[in-house]
Design an enzyme around this catalytic site. Structure first.
Site, PDB file in Angstrom:
ATOM      1  N   CYS A  79       0.843  -1.203   0.000  1.00  0.00           N
ATOM      2  CA  CYS A  79       0.000   0.000   0.000  1.00  0.00           C
ATOM      3  C   CYS A  79       0.880   1.256   0.000  1.00  0.00           C
ATOM      4  CB  CYS A  79      -0.989  -0.041   1.168  1.00  0.00           C
ATOM      5  SG  CYS A  79      -2.362   1.140   0.987  1.00  0.00           S
TER       6      CYS A  79
ATOM      7  N   HIS B 189      -3.562  -5.005  -0.520  1.00  0.00           N
ATOM      8  CA  HIS B 189      -3.154  -5.605   0.753  1.00  0.00           C
ATOM      9  C   HIS B 189      -3.200  -7.131   0.645  1.00  0.00           C
ATOM     10  CE1 HIS B 189      -3.091  -2.042   3.439  1.00  0.00           C
ATOM     11  NE2 HIS B 189      -3.939  -1.555   2.539  1.00  0.00           N
TER      12      HIS B 189
ATOM     13  N   GLU C 148      -2.326  -9.237   2.815  1.00  0.00           N
ATOM     14  CA  GLU C 148      -2.739  -9.778   4.115  1.00  0.00           C
ATOM     15  C   GLU C 148      -4.242  -9.687   4.334  1.00  0.00           C
ATOM     16  OE1 GLU C 148      -2.278  -5.387   4.992  1.00  0.00           O
ATOM     17  OE2 GLU C 148      -1.436  -6.859   3.602  1.00  0.00           O
TER      18      GLU C 148
END
Length: 205
Positions: free
Chosen positions: A80, A182, A184
């Protein structure tokens, strides 16, 4: 394999990244010193907030020099805002210099759609890369951002998404990568990407 260092400079969502790596069984440590940065076998640079604030926080953390060394010598992933910081400069809030590791700059997304772009979007590949092994073109990943990178070297662009304009989604050169999305927070697709990164870290010695 040693550990993946997650850089803590006060402007990143560290725990979601750490939790994802833990889920995959990838050893990781929060990096708060140059010694921890230098000892890591791979580095993840997360980031949330505004570009100038993040660059200032990184400088004040005393980690900039060791981060630059790491990005040029071991597997490295910016996420990001951490991805945007790899470029030469951003015009978010004001013109601000970045780390200068990749050629290009960061500007507001030129779209008539709502900003920030928040949610899932599909990936279009511009070239193959080992980081994306096992991830099909068209797979969806999770974005939250208002600004985007404009790489000045087309060879660094791995994937983009469409938001009524082409948005840079993933860049890379050598072992250094930047993901605007992202991983994750991107479900099994994101876990596959992080697992691939872990494989690079494990094979980097």
């Amino acid at each position: 394999m040693g550990y993946i260092g997650i850089v803590d400079y006060g402007a990143g969502n560290l725990m979601s990244v750490s939790n994802a790596l833990n889920f995959l069984g990838l050893e990781n440590k929060i990096v708060t010193s140059a010694a921890l940065m230098d000892a890591a076998d791979g580095i993840i640079l997360p980031g949330v907030g505004a570009f100038p604030d993040a660059m200032q926080a990184l400088e004040e953390s005393g980690l900039t020099e060791s981060l630059l060394r790491a990005a040029q010598s071991k597997p490295f992933l910016g996420i990001c805002l951490g991805m945007q910081m790899l470029f030469e400069e951003s015009d978010e809030m004001r013109v601000c210099k970045g780390l200068g590791l990749l050629p290009g700059r960061v500007e507001r997304i030129p779209t008539d759609l709502k900003l920030p772009q928040i949610g899932w979007n599909s990936l279009k590949y511009h070239r193959a890369d080992p980081l994306m092994d096992g991830v099909d073109e068209g797979s969806y990943v999770y974005f939250v951002h208002t600004f985007m990178a404009y790489p000045s070297d087309p060879a660094t662009l791995i994937a983009s998404c469409d938001y009524n304009t082409q948005v840079t989604a993933l860049v890379g050169r050598g072992q250094m990568y930047g993901a605007q999305f992202h991983p994750e927070k991107s479900g099994e697709v994101g876990m596959t990407i992080l697992r691939n990164f872990g494989n690079m870290v494990g094979g980097s010695k």
